[in-house]
Design an enzyme around this catalytic site. Structure first.
Site, short mmCIF file in Angstrom:
data_model
loop_
_atom_site.label_atom_id
_atom_site.label_comp_id
_atom_site.label_asym_id
_atom_site.label_seq_id
_atom_site.Cartn_x
_atom_site.Cartn_y
_atom_site.Cartn_z
N HIS A 128 -2.23 7.17 8.91
CA HIS A 128 -1.70 8.64 8.46
C HIS A 128 -3.13 9.55 8.08
O HIS A 128 -3.97 8.76 7.77
CB HIS A 128 -1.00 8.15 7.09
CG HIS A 128 -0.43 9.12 6.22
ND1 HIS A 128 -1.35 9.96 5.35
CD2 HIS A 128 0.72 9.71 6.07
CE1 HIS A 128 -0.61 10.79 4.79
NE2 HIS A 128 0.98 10.81 5.02
N ASP A 205 -4.11 0.20 4.08
CA ASP A 205 -3.18 1.26 3.36
C ASP A 205 -1.68 0.64 3.40
O ASP A 205 -1.08 0.44 4.42
CB ASP A 205 -3.22 2.46 4.31
CG ASP A 205 -2.07 3.67 4.02
OD1 ASP A 205 -1.19 3.21 3.16
OD2 ASP A 205 -2.17 4.63 4.56
N GLN A 208 3.39 1.70 3.16
CA GLN A 208 4.81 1.55 3.82
C GLN A 208 5.14 0.23 3.88
O GLN A 208 6.17 -0.22 4.39
CB GLN A 208 4.84 2.26 5.29
CG GLN A 208 4.58 3.87 5.45
CD GLN A 208 5.83 4.41 4.88
OE1 GLN A 208 6.81 3.89 4.84
NE2 GLN A 208 5.35 5.68 4.85
N LYS A 231 7.32 5.66 -3.09
CA LYS A 231 7.89 5.17 -1.81
C LYS A 231 8.60 3.49 -2.34
O LYS A 231 9.51 3.31 -1.42
CB LYS A 231 7.08 4.94 -0.72
CG LYS A 231 6.31 6.23 -0.21
CD LYS A 231 5.66 6.13 1.06
CE LYS A 231 4.62 7.09 1.23
NZ LYS A 231 5.34 8.35 1.81
N CYS A 369 2.39 13.51 9.56
CA CYS A 369 0.65 13.57 9.00
C CYS A 369 0.02 12.30 9.74
O CYS A 369 -0.77 11.67 9.26
CB CYS A 369 0.67 12.89 7.42
SG CYS A 369 1.49 14.13 6.22
N1 PMP Z 1 -0.46 6.39 4.13
C1 PMP Z 1 0.95 6.17 4.72
C2 PMP Z 1 1.01 5.39 5.92
C3 PMP Z 1 1.75 7.00 4.38
O1 PMP Z 1 2.97 7.02 4.85
C4 PMP Z 1 1.78 8.09 3.21
C5 PMP Z 1 2.89 8.78 2.58
N2 PMP Z 1 3.40 9.42 3.64
C6 PMP Z 1 0.34 8.00 2.70
C7 PMP Z 1 -0.60 7.21 3.20
C8 PMP Z 1 0.23 9.08 1.51
O2 PMP Z 1 0.86 8.67 0.49
P1 PMP Z 1 0.75 9.64 -0.82
O3 PMP Z 1 1.07 10.85 -0.41
O4 PMP Z 1 1.85 9.00 -1.89
O5 PMP Z 1 -0.57 9.50 -1.55
#
Ligand code: PMP
Length: 411
Positions: A128, A205, A208, A231, A369
């Site tokens: 991401h 990270d 998910q 999430k 993203c």
């Molecule tokens: N990493 C991953 C794999 C994600 O799916 C997301 C959210 N789509 C993020 C980072 C960023 O998370 P946040 O915007 O809640 O900080």
């Protein structure tokens, strides 16, 4: 297919805990297949936030009055619930606004002071942007370089090629536990062990992973693990960074201000102990209390039950989608979470998502993203259906029927 009872849990009753899921969209019952974007919240989470503002609202760690003590106890209680849920220590858990903040904290406090020209950071093709851009900013400022681990045809990490990248100049490896686009579950334990053998610091990270799997962060064997609360059925603006204590002790603060100090003089400041050293300013108190309630909720279901339920939904959705002519699924990892990215021949992802919305179906379309992953597949965007335990097998069928219908409109 009547599979409301995937395990000992009555999933129809579980679904009824989520008030939003009863609403209609464009006159149709909502089918919410966008949980990888953000999860829906159960009544208990909404009630915990409401109760805090109605009965306990005060700032934390400052006031000695009753409300201040209640707020602080509830906030610290949420930290401890989270720590227990992930099998880590509360004093190793920095509460923050989410994974994006958590990864930036590692980038600015751990990497920026340490990396030098000639050093390298390894990332993967499936990251991401939140796990790419902070490292690019660090690389630009330190002269370090970034190397990328590529995928095999299933959308899994090519482990041999990844390990070949872990050469002596690599100081840090940052990777996602579960891909938000492909659903691929990476073998983070094995990867972190290999990196550790080579003296490489590892960042995972877990955005998910935390909402969908039994997660024992201590067992992952990484140095840093980031999660985001919204999430996992918690409020937005909540998350955490777990870090080994020795790292937290050695890292300088990222943001300065109140709450993170023991004593401030104009000559210099004595910082608070970790994790408070990294928690400047008034936090999202109500949000974390809500996240504590979310953790209670998920614990009451049992994450092994959540995982089994979502795997059943994933298998059903994959089977039904595979029957749709001209539909291509991106990523068929052997270990996969309930995320399905797809495209249908002759239809643009945004058009499909827009028409599906008119049918009451909420999916995401776009680059998710993850531009470098889109570049890998040579497409600008995909549709993504992401499921959670509160979805149903009937919804899977209604979604595929709606997809067949809107696809005809675009033909
Ligand atoms: N990493 C991953 C794999 C994600 O799916 C997301 C959210 N789509 C993020 C980072 C960023 O998370 P946040 O915007 O809640 O900080």
């Amino acid at each position: 297919m009547n599979a409301s009872l995937d395990s000992t849990i009555d999933w129809a009753r579980v679904r009824a805990d989520f008030p939003l899921l009863t609403r209609q969209v464009h006159g149709k019952p909502l089918i919410y297949f966008d949980s990888a974007n953000t999860g829906q919240k159960p009544e208990t989470v909404i009630a915990a936030v409401d109760d805090f503002y109605r009965h306990h609202n005060a700032n934390v760690s400052r006031a000695v009055h009753a409300l201040g003590t209640e707020a602080t106890d509830a906030y610290e209680g949420a930290r401890n619930k989270l720590a227990k849920f992930f099998n880590v220590r509360g004093d190793e858990l920095v509460l923050c606004s989410g994974t994006t903040f958590a990864l930036n904290l590692v980038a600015y406090s751990w990497a920026l002071p340490r990396l030098q020209p000639g050093d390298a950071i390894v990332l993967t093709r499936m990251e991401h942007h939140a796990n790419i851009v902070p490292w690019q900013l660090v690389a630009q400022r330190t002269g370090a370089t970034i190397k990328v681990a590529e995928l095999n045809e299933r959308g899994e990490l090519d482990l041999d090629r990844l390990y070949a990248l872990l050469t002596p100049e690599v100081k840090l490896l940052s990777l996602t536990h579960v891909s938000n686009v492909l659903g691929t579950v990476n073998p983070v334990r094995e990867i972190c062990r290999e990196a550790r053998k080579r003296g490489i610091v590892t960042v995972v990270d877990g955005s998910q992973a935390a909402p969908h799997r039994v997660l024992d962060i201590a067992a992952v064997g990484c140095d840093f693990y980031a999660i985001t609360g919204h999430k996992m059925s918690g409020p937005t603006g909540t998350g955490a960074l777990w870090a080994r204590r020795e790292h937290l002790a050695a890292m300088p603060p990222f943001i300065g201000g109140g709450e993170m100090i023991k004593e401030v003089r104009f000559e210099g400041t004595v910082f608070n102990d970790p994790p408070h050293k990294f928690e400047a300013g008034t936090p999202n108190i109500a949000g974390f209390i809500g996240l504590g309630a979310a953790v209670d909720y998920l614990s009451s279901l049992g994450m092994h039950n959540v995982e089994a339920r979502e795997q059943a939904l994933l298998a059903h959705a994959t089977e039904e989608l595979s029957k749709v002519e001209g539909l291509r699924i991106f990523g068929n990892a052997r270990e996969k979470a309930a995320v399905i990215s797809f495209l249908v021949e002759g239809a643009h992802a945004h058009d499909l998502a827009t028409l599906l919305d008119l049918e009451g179906v909420a999916i995401r379309s776009g680059h998710h993203c993850a531009h470098p992953l889109m570049q890998h597949f040579g497409v600008p965007a995909t549709c993504r259906a992401s499921l959670a335990f509160y979805n149903t097998h009937d919804e899977v069928e209604a979604f595929v029927a709606a997809l067949r219908k809107v696809r005809k409109l675009l033909a």
